[in-house]
Design a protein around this motif. Structure first.
Motif, PDB file in Angstrom:
ATOM      1  N   ILE A  63       0.876  -1.171   0.000  1.00  0.00           N
ATOM      2  CA  ILE A  63       0.000   0.000   0.000  1.00  0.00           C
ATOM      3  C   ILE A  63       0.912   1.219   0.000  1.00  0.00           C
ATOM      4  CG2 ILE A  63      -1.707   1.312   1.296  1.00  0.00           C
ATOM      5  CD1 ILE A  63      -2.570  -1.327   2.566  1.00  0.00           C
ATOM      6  N   THR A  64       0.648   2.139  -0.892  1.00  0.00           N
ATOM      7  CA  THR A  64       1.455   3.348  -0.990  1.00  0.00           C
ATOM      8  C   THR A  64       0.585   4.571  -0.771  1.00  0.00           C
ATOM      9  OG1 THR A  64       2.935   2.285  -2.570  1.00  0.00           O
ATOM     10  CG2 THR A  64       2.979   4.681  -2.487  1.00  0.00           C
ATOM     11  N   LEU A  65       1.057   5.479   0.073  1.00  0.00           N
ATOM     12  CA  LEU A  65       0.381   6.749   0.309  1.00  0.00           C
ATOM     13  C   LEU A  65       1.376   7.886   0.150  1.00  0.00           C
ATOM     14  CD1 LEU A  65      -1.828   6.135   3.485  1.00  0.00           C
ATOM     15  CD2 LEU A  65      -2.597   6.420   1.138  1.00  0.00           C
ATOM     16  N   PHE A  66       0.883   8.996  -0.341  1.00  0.00           N
ATOM     17  CA  PHE A  66       1.665  10.224  -0.412  1.00  0.00           C
ATOM     18  C   PHE A  66       1.176  11.161   0.683  1.00  0.00           C
ATOM     19  CE2 PHE A  66       2.314   8.536  -4.581  1.00  0.00           C
ATOM     20  CZ  PHE A  66       3.579   8.964  -4.945  1.00  0.00           C
ATOM     21  N   PHE A  67       2.107  11.823   1.353  1.00  0.00           N
ATOM     22  CA  PHE A  67       1.788  12.815   2.366  1.00  0.00           C
ATOM     23  C   PHE A  67       2.380  14.143   1.903  1.00  0.00           C
ATOM     24  CE2 PHE A  67       1.684   8.777   4.512  1.00  0.00           C
ATOM     25  CZ  PHE A  67       0.551   8.867   5.294  1.00  0.00           C
ATOM     26  N   PHE A  68       1.583  15.201   1.997  1.00  0.00           N
ATOM     27  CA  PHE A  68       1.994  16.524   1.533  1.00  0.00           C
ATOM     28  C   PHE A  68       2.047  17.489   2.701  1.00  0.00           C
ATOM     29  CE2 PHE A  68      -0.139  14.330  -1.876  1.00  0.00           C
ATOM     30  CZ  PHE A  68       0.683  14.556  -2.962  1.00  0.00           C
ATOM     31  N   GLN A  69       3.092  18.298   2.732  1.00  0.00           N
ATOM     32  CA  GLN A  69       3.210  19.300   3.794  1.00  0.00           C
ATOM     33  C   GLN A  69       2.508  20.579   3.361  1.00  0.00           C
ATOM     34  OE1 GLN A  69       7.130  20.709   4.962  1.00  0.00           O
ATOM     35  NE2 GLN A  69       6.454  20.657   7.085  1.00  0.00           N
ATOM     36  N   HIS A  70       1.672  21.100   4.248  1.00  0.00           N
ATOM     37  CA  HIS A  70       0.922  22.321   3.966  1.00  0.00           C
ATOM     38  C   HIS A  70       1.647  23.533   4.543  1.00  0.00           C
ATOM     39  CE1 HIS A  70      -3.023  20.586   2.510  1.00  0.00           C
ATOM     40  NE2 HIS A  70      -2.267  19.538   2.729  1.00  0.00           N
TER      41      HIS A  70
END
Length: 82
Positions: free
Chosen positions: A51-58
């Motif tokens: 399972i792959t997820l991307f996390f983005f910094q706001h």
């Protein structure tokens, strides 16, 4: 928003719940080409597959699974005195 809610580690643990039998790893970290915002790609290895997820910094320092909204171009016209 508390410090815990801003932590990438806690967010990854919340979404992927790693265990010794199902480890996680960071497979990529970089910045987007369009606006140079940080992102991290995390992969969890499961018996059924990865399972792959991307996390983005706001802008406020929080990490989320959706990218921050980009600034939209606006067109403005002004009527000056002739």
């Amino acid at each position: 928003m508390s410090i815990a809610e801003k932590s990438l580690r806690l967010l990854v643990e919340k979404w992927l719940t790693p265990t010794p039998a199902t480890p996680i790893r960071v497979t990529r970290f970089s910045r987007t080409h369009s606006n140079w915002r940080r992102y991290v790609r995390v992969e969890a290895l499961r018996p059924q597959g990865s399972i792959t997820l991307f996390f983005f910094q706001h802008d406020d320092g929080t990490w989320r699974v959706f990218p921050p909204e980009t600034g939209r171009l606006t067109r403005r016209s002004y009527m000056g005195a002739i």
